[in-house]
Design a protein around this motif. Sequence first.
Motif, PDB file in Angstrom:
ATOM      1  N   ALA A 178       4.617   5.557  -5.144  1.00  0.00           N
ATOM      2  CA  ALA A 178       4.904   5.438  -6.582  1.00  0.00           C
ATOM      3  C   ALA A 178       3.898   6.226  -7.412  1.00  0.00           C
ATOM      4  CB  ALA A 178       4.892   3.970  -6.993  1.00  0.00           C
ATOM      5  N   SER A 179       2.655   6.299  -6.947  1.00  0.00           N
ATOM      6  CA  SER A 179       1.644   6.963  -7.770  1.00  0.00           C
ATOM      7  C   SER A 179       1.539   8.461  -7.484  1.00  0.00           C
ATOM      8  CB  SER A 179       0.277   6.285  -7.590  1.00  0.00           C
ATOM      9  OG  SER A 179      -0.110   6.399  -6.242  1.00  0.00           O
ATOM     10  N   ALA A 180       2.282   8.955  -6.515  1.00  0.00           N
ATOM     11  CA  ALA A 180       2.236  10.402  -6.236  1.00  0.00           C
ATOM     12  C   ALA A 180       2.959  11.148  -7.352  1.00  0.00           C
ATOM     13  CB  ALA A 180       2.894  10.694  -4.892  1.00  0.00           C
ATOM     14  N   ALA A 181       2.356  12.255  -7.789  1.00  0.00           N
ATOM     15  CA  ALA A 181       2.988  13.036  -8.857  1.00  0.00           C
ATOM     16  C   ALA A 181       4.115  13.899  -8.285  1.00  0.00           C
ATOM     17  CB  ALA A 181       1.945  13.910  -9.540  1.00  0.00           C
ATOM     18  N   GLY A 233       8.492   0.256  -8.140  1.00  0.00           N
ATOM     19  CA  GLY A 233       7.752   1.415  -8.649  1.00  0.00           C
ATOM     20  C   GLY A 233       8.259   2.758  -8.170  1.00  0.00           C
ATOM     21  N   THR A 234       9.189   2.785  -7.207  1.00  0.00           N
ATOM     22  CA  THR A 234       9.517   4.063  -6.585  1.00  0.00           C
ATOM     23  C   THR A 234      10.748   4.743  -7.190  1.00  0.00           C
ATOM     24  OG1 THR A 234      10.729   2.878  -4.884  1.00  0.00           O
ATOM     25  CG2 THR A 234       8.471   3.525  -4.352  1.00  0.00           C
ATOM     26  N   GLU A 252       2.790   1.733  -3.214  1.00  0.00           N
ATOM     27  CA  GLU A 252       1.906   2.200  -4.295  1.00  0.00           C
ATOM     28  C   GLU A 252       1.557   3.678  -4.134  1.00  0.00           C
ATOM     29  OE1 GLU A 252      -1.479  -0.450  -4.513  1.00  0.00           O
ATOM     30  OE2 GLU A 252      -0.078  -2.087  -5.012  1.00  0.00           O
ATOM     31  N   GLU A 253       1.272   4.058  -2.906  1.00  0.00           N
ATOM     32  CA  GLU A 253       0.948   5.475  -2.664  1.00  0.00           C
ATOM     33  C   GLU A 253       2.116   6.363  -3.096  1.00  0.00           C
ATOM     34  OE1 GLU A 253      -1.782   6.706  -1.914  1.00  0.00           O
ATOM     35  OE2 GLU A 253      -2.951   5.103  -1.008  1.00  0.00           O
ATOM     36  N   ASP A 287       1.331  16.535  -3.684  1.00  0.00           N
ATOM     37  CA  ASP A 287       0.123  15.728  -3.479  1.00  0.00           C
ATOM     38  C   ASP A 287       0.281  14.729  -2.348  1.00  0.00           C
ATOM     39  OD1 ASP A 287       1.954  14.372  -5.018  1.00  0.00           O
ATOM     40  OD2 ASP A 287       0.476  13.462  -6.359  1.00  0.00           O
ATOM     41  N   TRP A 344       0.849  -1.209   0.000  1.00  0.00           N
ATOM     42  CA  TRP A 344       0.000   0.000   0.000  1.00  0.00           C
ATOM     43  C   TRP A 344       0.882   1.256   0.000  1.00  0.00           C
ATOM     44  CZ3 TRP A 344      -0.285   3.091   4.668  1.00  0.00           C
ATOM     45  CH2 TRP A 344      -1.082   4.237   4.525  1.00  0.00           C
TER      46      TRP A 344
END
Length: 527
Positions: free
Chosen positions: A197-200, A329-330, A194-195, A267, A191
Amino acid sequence: MPSVRRVSHAFLERQGLTTVFGNPGSNELPFLAGLPEGFRYVLGLHEGAVVGMADGYAQATGRPVLVNLHAASGSGNAMGALTNAVASRTPLVVVAGQQVRPAIGLEANLASVDAPALMKPLVGWAAEPTCAADVPRALAQAVFEARLQRRPTYLSVPYDDWSADADDNARAVLDRRVLRAAVPGGEQGRWLAEEVASAARPALVLGGDIDSAGRFDDAVRLAERLGCPVWAAPSLFRLPFPNRHPLFRGVLPAGIAPVAEAFEGHDLVLVLGAPVFRYHEHLPGRYLPAGTRLIQVTEDASAAARAPVGEALVADPGAVIDVLLASPGTGGGAPAGAPLPVPEPLTAEGPGLHPEEVFAALREELPEDTAYVVESTSTNAAWWRQMDLRRPGSYYFPAAGGLGFGLPGAVGVAMAQPGRPVAGVIGDGSANYGITALWTAAQHRVPLTVVLLRNGTYGALRWFGGLLGVPDTPGTDIPGLDFTRIAEGYGVRAQHVGGVAELRAALAERPAGPRLIQVDTALTTPS
Ligand code: TZD
Ligand code: CA
């Protein structure tokens, strides 16, 4: 049958709590009788200094440390210093002496009437064993609670207990071990990854706990991998990140509105190893800008529970760094550039040096791996403008803002790390709250440089008076103090330096024991 004392000493030895910082009275002597060979009792002349030294020592070693205090009076004297140890999450195990059991109810002299209650709001756990046979178990609990909670604990022991017999059950504590796993579960780790990795536009906020946990270098790896800006959490007590690293944005201001302003445009804010947040000046506003989420990772369950905003994961922030570093992802950050250059130091008009000139001299004359213990309050901005700290364990500051940590803390850090250069950077106001630590430094020949900044005033209070609209209060000037003579009285060699050249020449010397360098400075503002 061995005595409670023998079993307790053996337990402390097995747990590695053999350096004891203390100031004893009659109630404590029966505990100290017959301390085994490997123990070292470090006498401090005032309990504030005792706790400050133990705090520095425990922070620099990363291990729980035993503190020995006298009844209610000694414990009371230690209380202010304990506020800092609470905020820095230092595992101090305080053992105080109590009157003999039959004399407590009578309130005989030196009976601490309700000893646990005296300390309770501050410490993580406080007790007085209900019978002598329970002392070894209670002592073990004091050590384990301090280690698990990372908070000081307090045990009051009636002095007749130490010579009581310890039966087999009491001896069972000798073999106890208490371990903890604080690695996030797989799902929680995924979790978080993912948070992030998906932050802009993520940002990192690092607390002093990152340095305490030995994760300074890992934090650099994480920030470079994410390629995101890094702040240090407000009210910083240890530096978690190199302060001239190109991704470093400095220490967050300790007010609600300015913190939110700093996060504008991000974000996601990931806070590792800090409360959210340790504000100081009350500057109300929104906690976060619209569109900014916050995730806090801390081992301190209370800090997670009391935060006013954001999501929290109670876990070891170091373990979370490992998870994020291992997560595919990071990535995406570019290699960091060169450290940011240091500006020319400002100079002052008039007789005193500008604090920036002093700090530039420290940076250039003292070894690069010097550990600094700082308690000089109006010079904060000047400090961060001039210093270039790239190593773990380079910076310590009173974590709750309680003065009296700096000088003793520097002695404790230096005792814990005999191979590392240590300097205390101490204001002429701050020095007085822990001044007796100079004696301990002299007696133990602790290699330590104390740079005493003398501006003749409580500079930070003058500044605060202006902010609060009360600029003309009494009780803010401290003329007539000569720390060279005070230091010499405690057995520490001391010199007064007049100008930059003299200061630099003094700093270039490497004496074996403690020394104090007093320098007159101009009054500046903290930010
Ligand atoms: N007492 C205690 C135990 N802690 C405090 N923080 C204070 C009083 C109040 N205080 C501050 O918060 S800063 C300060 C005081 C008295 C002045 C410190 O003076 P200094 O540093 O000479 O060490 P500056 O650079 O002149 O401010
Ligand atoms: Ca001052």
